[in-house]
Design a protein around this motif. Structure first.
Motif, mmCIF file in Angstrom:
data_model
loop_
_atom_site.group_PDB
_atom_site.id
_atom_site.type_symbol
_atom_site.label_atom_id
_atom_site.label_comp_id
_atom_site.label_asym_id
_atom_site.label_seq_id
_atom_site.Cartn_x
_atom_site.Cartn_y
_atom_site.Cartn_z
ATOM 1 N N ALA A 103 0.484 -9.982 -9.039
ATOM 2 C CA ALA A 103 0.616 -8.543 -8.816
ATOM 3 C C ALA A 103 0.504 -8.221 -7.330
ATOM 4 O O ALA A 103 1.243 -7.368 -6.807
ATOM 5 N N VAL A 104 -0.417 -8.882 -6.640
ATOM 6 C CA VAL A 104 -0.565 -8.652 -5.193
ATOM 7 C C VAL A 104 0.699 -9.102 -4.464
ATOM 8 O O VAL A 104 1.181 -8.427 -3.550
ATOM 9 N N LYS A 105 1.254 -10.227 -4.877
ATOM 10 C CA LYS A 105 2.485 -10.718 -4.256
ATOM 11 C C LYS A 105 3.652 -9.746 -4.495
ATOM 12 O O LYS A 105 4.457 -9.488 -3.589
ATOM 13 N N LYS A 106 3.743 -9.205 -5.697
ATOM 14 C CA LYS A 106 4.791 -8.232 -6.004
ATOM 15 C C LYS A 106 4.590 -6.958 -5.180
ATOM 16 O O LYS A 106 5.558 -6.318 -4.750
ATOM 17 N N PHE A 107 3.326 -6.578 -4.975
ATOM 18 C CA PHE A 107 3.023 -5.415 -4.140
ATOM 19 C C PHE A 107 3.502 -5.657 -2.706
ATOM 20 O O PHE A 107 4.053 -4.759 -2.066
ATOM 21 N N ALA A 108 3.282 -6.875 -2.204
ATOM 22 C CA ALA A 108 3.731 -7.215 -0.846
ATOM 23 C C ALA A 108 5.245 -7.049 -0.729
ATOM 24 O O ALA A 108 5.754 -6.497 0.261
ATOM 25 N N ARG A 109 5.962 -7.507 -1.737
ATOM 26 C CA ARG A 109 7.423 -7.365 -1.700
ATOM 27 C C ARG A 109 7.836 -5.894 -1.829
ATOM 28 O O ARG A 109 8.799 -5.464 -1.175
ATOM 29 N N LEU A 110 7.133 -5.146 -2.648
ATOM 30 C CA LEU A 110 7.438 -3.729 -2.824
ATOM 31 C C LEU A 110 7.297 -2.978 -1.505
ATOM 32 O O LEU A 110 8.125 -2.123 -1.165
ATOM 33 N N ILE A 111 6.235 -3.293 -0.752
ATOM 34 C CA ILE A 111 6.055 -2.689 0.576
ATOM 35 C C ILE A 111 7.242 -3.023 1.462
ATOM 36 O O ILE A 111 7.817 -2.162 2.141
ATOM 37 N N SER A 112 7.623 -4.312 1.479
ATOM 38 C CA SER A 112 8.737 -4.771 2.298
ATOM 39 C C SER A 112 10.036 -4.059 1.934
ATOM 40 O O SER A 112 10.765 -3.570 2.806
ATOM 41 N N ASP A 113 10.331 -3.994 0.623
ATOM 42 C CA ASP A 113 11.572 -3.358 0.179
ATOM 43 C C ASP A 113 11.594 -1.870 0.515
ATOM 44 O O ASP A 113 12.635 -1.310 0.870
ATOM 45 N N LYS A 156 11.050 -10.396 4.612
ATOM 46 C CA LYS A 156 11.559 -9.388 3.692
ATOM 47 C C LYS A 156 11.769 -9.967 2.297
ATOM 48 O O LYS A 156 11.964 -11.166 2.110
ATOM 49 N N GLY A 157 11.719 -9.080 1.300
ATOM 50 C CA GLY A 157 12.106 -9.407 -0.059
ATOM 51 C C GLY A 157 11.341 -10.558 -0.684
ATOM 52 O O GLY A 157 10.114 -10.641 -0.624
ATOM 53 N N GLU A 158 12.084 -11.484 -1.286
ATOM 54 C CA GLU A 158 11.487 -12.608 -2.001
ATOM 55 C C GLU A 158 10.650 -13.483 -1.085
ATOM 56 O O GLU A 158 9.601 -14.004 -1.486
ATOM 57 N N VAL A 159 11.072 -13.626 0.165
ATOM 58 C CA VAL A 159 10.315 -14.441 1.120
ATOM 59 C C VAL A 159 8.950 -13.826 1.377
ATOM 60 O O VAL A 159 7.932 -14.517 1.439
ATOM 61 N N SER A 160 8.897 -12.505 1.507
ATOM 62 C CA SER A 160 7.634 -11.805 1.704
ATOM 63 C C SER A 160 6.720 -12.002 0.499
ATOM 64 O O SER A 160 5.509 -12.231 0.650
ATOM 65 N N GLU A 161 7.287 -11.927 -0.696
ATOM 66 C CA GLU A 161 6.500 -12.106 -1.919
ATOM 67 C C GLU A 161 5.903 -13.509 -1.989
ATOM 68 O O GLU A 161 4.721 -13.687 -2.301
ATOM 69 N N GLU A 162 6.696 -14.521 -1.677
ATOM 70 C CA GLU A 162 6.223 -15.898 -1.761
ATOM 71 C C GLU A 162 5.170 -16.215 -0.701
ATOM 72 O O GLU A 162 4.236 -16.990 -0.949
ATOM 73 N N ALA A 163 5.304 -15.617 0.480
ATOM 74 C CA ALA A 163 4.388 -15.930 1.581
ATOM 75 C C ALA A 163 3.044 -15.220 1.459
ATOM 76 O O ALA A 163 2.048 -15.661 2.045
ATOM 77 N N CYS A 164 2.989 -14.116 0.721
ATOM 78 C CA CYS A 164 1.728 -13.384 0.556
ATOM 79 C C CYS A 164 0.688 -14.302 -0.084
ATOM 80 O O CYS A 164 0.992 -15.049 -1.019
ATOM 81 N N ILE A 165 -0.559 -14.253 0.383
ATOM 82 C CA ILE A 165 -1.581 -15.168 -0.137
ATOM 83 C C ILE A 165 -2.108 -14.731 -1.500
ATOM 84 O O ILE A 165 -2.871 -15.457 -2.132
ATOM 85 N N GLY A 166 -1.723 -13.536 -1.966
ATOM 86 C CA GLY A 166 -2.026 -13.153 -3.342
ATOM 87 C C GLY A 166 -3.365 -12.484 -3.572
ATOM 88 O O GLY A 166 -3.842 -12.437 -4.706
ATOM 89 N N CYS A 167 -3.966 -11.950 -2.530
ATOM 90 C CA CYS A 167 -5.218 -11.207 -2.703
ATOM 91 C C CYS A 167 -5.390 -10.226 -1.555
ATOM 92 O O CYS A 167 -4.760 -10.356 -0.505
#
Length: 302
Positions: free
Chosen positions: A129-139, A241-252
């Motif tokens: 969820a945190v990773k998806k939030f990171a991508r949402l911010i980016s998008d 940006k996008g999927e790359v941002s989601e994958e790179a987020c540490i998840g917390c």
């Protein structure tokens, strides 16, 4: 910053010239918002990525290896307020996606109490969820997302097992952030970050805690906010940006649970800055070739 870059900034039209134009502080914000929060390509190329700033590109022989990971820290509070500041065409989509992710309905202009509730809700749903939030911010920010400041992950230390990230904030010199601020972080290979740049005061915006690095330094060098902490290397690059941002987020998320700098009044702040800048100047003169002469020319900053 070299003369060509200075002239480029002067021609931006943002800075006061004594004829009733806005204050210097407002001019700095205008320059950052209109010239730095852009994509690094034409037709509206971000100022840090323009050819005139080529002197601050990290040279090929100084670029870190692909396994020498970078760490970007950002204030969740500031990112959300940046989204809600007005004129964001993606705001409605953001609110819908946020409700799906958390079950919460956000208002137009989130206050700190709402941000606290949101951060707790996202984090309670786990790492993904945190990773998806990171991508949402980016998008949502799209091409208006500010440039990313990054340090080297090993110089900051592991954050995923901590709740209090105050030490990381102090090492990276983020004294403009306040206690109780929520933070999010990305850890990633420099290989996916694209071109890397040494930061200058032009990229620092209104962060008065930034200390310029001496000439010939490949990276910026942070001014730690507490005596005894190490100065770490820093750089800037276009946001992931996008999927790359989601994958790179540490998840917390983490939080600033202590005051990064305890300043009680104006006099206290002036004394603190004088002491820290002098100590940091001495560090630079000791550890970086040519820094002593550069510091002497710019002794007003210390």
């Amino acid at each position: 910053m070299d003369t060509a870059r200075e002239k480029h900034i002067e021609k931006s039209g943002c800075f006061p010239n004594g004829d009733g134009t806005p204050s210097f502080e407002a001019a700095i914000w205008d320059y950052f918002a209109h010239f730095q929060c852009r994509p690094p390509v034409d037709p509206l190329c971000a100022a840090y990525a323009e050819a005139v700033n080529s002197c601050n590109v990290v040279p090929a022989d100084k670029r870190p290896s692909r396994n020498h990971y970078l760490l970007h820290l950002a204030s969740v509070n500031r990112l959300l307020k940046f989204i809600y500041r007005g004129g964001n065409e993606n705001l409605a989509d953001f609110q819908i996606a946020l409700r799906r992710l958390t079950g919460l309905r956000s208002s137009f202009g989130m206050n700190d109490a709402e941000i606290d509730k949101l951060a707790v809700a996202v984090q309670s749903n786990g790492e993904e969820a945190v990773k998806k939030f990171a991508r949402l911010i980016s998008d949502t920010l799209g091409n208006s997302e500010p440039l990313w400041w990054a340090a080297f992950a090993h110089e900051i230390g592991e954050l995923a097992d901590l709740t209090d990230w105050t030490d990381a904030v102090q090492k990276t010199g983020l004294g403009h952030l306040e206690r109780d601020t929520w933070l999010i972080a990305w850890r990633y290979s420099p290989e996916i970050a694209g071109r890397l740049y040494r930061p200058t005061v032009a990229e620092a915006g209104l962060n008065g805690f930034h200390f310029p690095s001496p000439p010939k330094a490949a990276y910026g060098i942070t001014m730690p906010l507490e005596e005894g902490q190490p100065a770490v290397r820093e750089l800037i690059h276009p946001p992931l940006k996008g999927e790359v941002s989601e994958e790179a987020c540490i998840g917390c998320f983490g939080k600033i649970e202590r005051d990064p700098v305890e300043l009680h009044d104006v006099d206290d702040a002036l004394l603190w800055f004088k002491k820290r800048r002098r100590a940091h100047g001495e560090y630079l003169a000791l550890h970086h070739r040519l820094a002593k002469a550069w510091l002497q020319r710019h002794r007003e900053i210390v």
